[in-house]
Write a protein that holds these residues in place. Structure first.
Motif, PDB file in Angstrom:
ATOM      1  N   PRO A 132      -0.422  -6.802   5.867  1.00 45.63           N
ATOM      2  CA  PRO A 132      -0.563  -5.453   6.419  1.00 45.63           C
ATOM      3  C   PRO A 132       0.649  -4.575   6.081  1.00 45.63           C
ATOM      4  O   PRO A 132       1.783  -5.051   6.093  1.00 45.63           O
ATOM      5  N   VAL A 133       0.381  -3.317   5.756  1.00 45.88           N
ATOM      6  CA  VAL A 133       1.452  -2.336   5.517  1.00 45.88           C
ATOM      7  C   VAL A 133       1.152  -1.126   6.389  1.00 45.88           C
ATOM      8  O   VAL A 133       0.000  -0.878   6.738  1.00 45.88           O
ATOM      9  N   PHE A 134       2.175  -0.400   6.756  1.00 45.10           N
ATOM     10  CA  PHE A 134       1.964   0.750   7.647  1.00 45.10           C
ATOM     11  C   PHE A 134       3.063   1.779   7.420  1.00 45.10           C
ATOM     12  O   PHE A 134       4.035   1.509   6.683  1.00 45.10           O
ATOM     13  N   ASN A 136       6.104   4.073   7.085  1.00 45.86           N
ATOM     14  CA  ASN A 136       7.540   3.794   7.128  1.00 45.86           C
ATOM     15  C   ASN A 136       7.899   2.377   6.704  1.00 45.86           C
ATOM     16  O   ASN A 136       8.996   1.909   6.987  1.00 45.86           O
ATOM     17  N   THR A 137       6.981   1.693   6.031  1.00 47.07           N
ATOM     18  CA  THR A 137       7.349   0.401   5.437  1.00 47.07           C
ATOM     19  C   THR A 137       7.491   0.578   3.928  1.00 47.07           C
ATOM     20  O   THR A 137       6.999   1.545   3.345  1.00 47.07           O
TER      21      THR A 137
END
Lengths: 194, 194
Positions: A132-134, A136-137
């Motif tokens: 998973p990425v979101f 501000n990563t």
């Protein structure tokens, strides 16, 4: 595009030469390559020193729910060592599975999604990790690892800044589209056993 | 730091050898180099694939009103071809004047400021262009051009994403600080005419 090929039957089983098979594969991967967001070869060189990103030309490369802006690039701005893109994926949209020998860094500006990442040690991508990425990563794609960025959210856009080295990007298309690969494999099996 | 040097008078006028002058200049530019936001040499390697930028270590390199985050870098993350920084300048803060042979791209995420840009054709930076930059703009520094990014706003922070090629960055410090340069020139004149 690949769907109709076995039925076309222009080249068959034992009679399909190595050259014929090479041409077939070339045609298939060229078809897949048309989905890739590569820089426009015909764009005029922009020599402005400071450029407003919100006024830059957007492209979707024929893909609904996708937007690509070359923030700074080799063809448009004369960059030789780095290139920066701003890409927006609508809900459900994804890149093809692909890999390349340059470094690539993503910064997630908006939304959330999934990074699918295979291993460069495999000839075929196999079962990728789903990470998973979101907002501000950041994540970097290991050189030559097959990968796909997918807006797995059903509602929000996923917006990423993409940085690549050694532009313009040269994709290795052997793992560009796993579904296409499966079709090529079925197609080749069909032809060889005809 | 430079202020007291002429009065120290350890090396004088016609008696100041070329070696002595070289050592003096080396000491002066080394002092100026301490202001540069270079990557921490002692930072541990972070092998996480996806990293939350808001949890990353910030540094200010001893400069009030400045914040630097290595989003992805050579020393911390094993990058070989690109490095990405997130830098925030308080009102009035600025980088030193400097130049480097790598490519550098800025993306202004917040605030507004001024880019000061000299020409690489000049041995000394001369009078730079002063170019306004603001949120959602991008600019690339021509290779080897002396430059300075300045938060010329009195109230707001200026936040930029900085992308460099061929990390870790190697600064050419001969134009790092125009004020220091002027002091060196005055100092050299003083010593030569003693």
């Amino acid at each position: 595009m690949v769907r109709g090929l076995p039925a076309a039957g222009a080249a068959r089983g034992p009679y399909l030469t190595a050259v014929g098979r090479g041409l077939l594969l070339t045609a298939l991967v060229a078809a897949a390559a048309s989905f890739l967001p590569v820089a426009e070869s015909s764009c005029p060189r922009d020599k402005s020193l400071v450029r407003d990103i919100s006024r830059m030309q957007q492209s979707n490369f024929g893909r609904e729910g996708f937007s690509h802006i070359t923030v700074t690039g080799a063809l448009a701005h004369g960059m030789k060592e780095v290139e920066v893109w701003l890409q927006t994926f609508g809900p459900g949209q994804r890149t093809p599975i692909h890999r390349h020998s340059c470094e690539e860094v993503f910064i997630v500006l908006k939304g959330k999604g999934t990074l699918l990442l295979g291993s460069s040690s495999l000839k075929y991508p196999g079962q990728p990790q789903e990470i998973p990425v979101f907002q501000n990563t950041t994540f970097s794609i290991p050189v030559n690892d097959p990968h796909q960025v997918w807006n797995s959210d059903e509602h929000e856009d996923l917006q990423v800044l993409v940085i690549i080295s050694r532009p313009p990007v040269k994709m290795n298309i052997d793992v560009m589209n796993i579904e296409l690969y499966r079709k090529i494999a079925r197609c080749a099996k069909y032809l060889m056993n005809y």
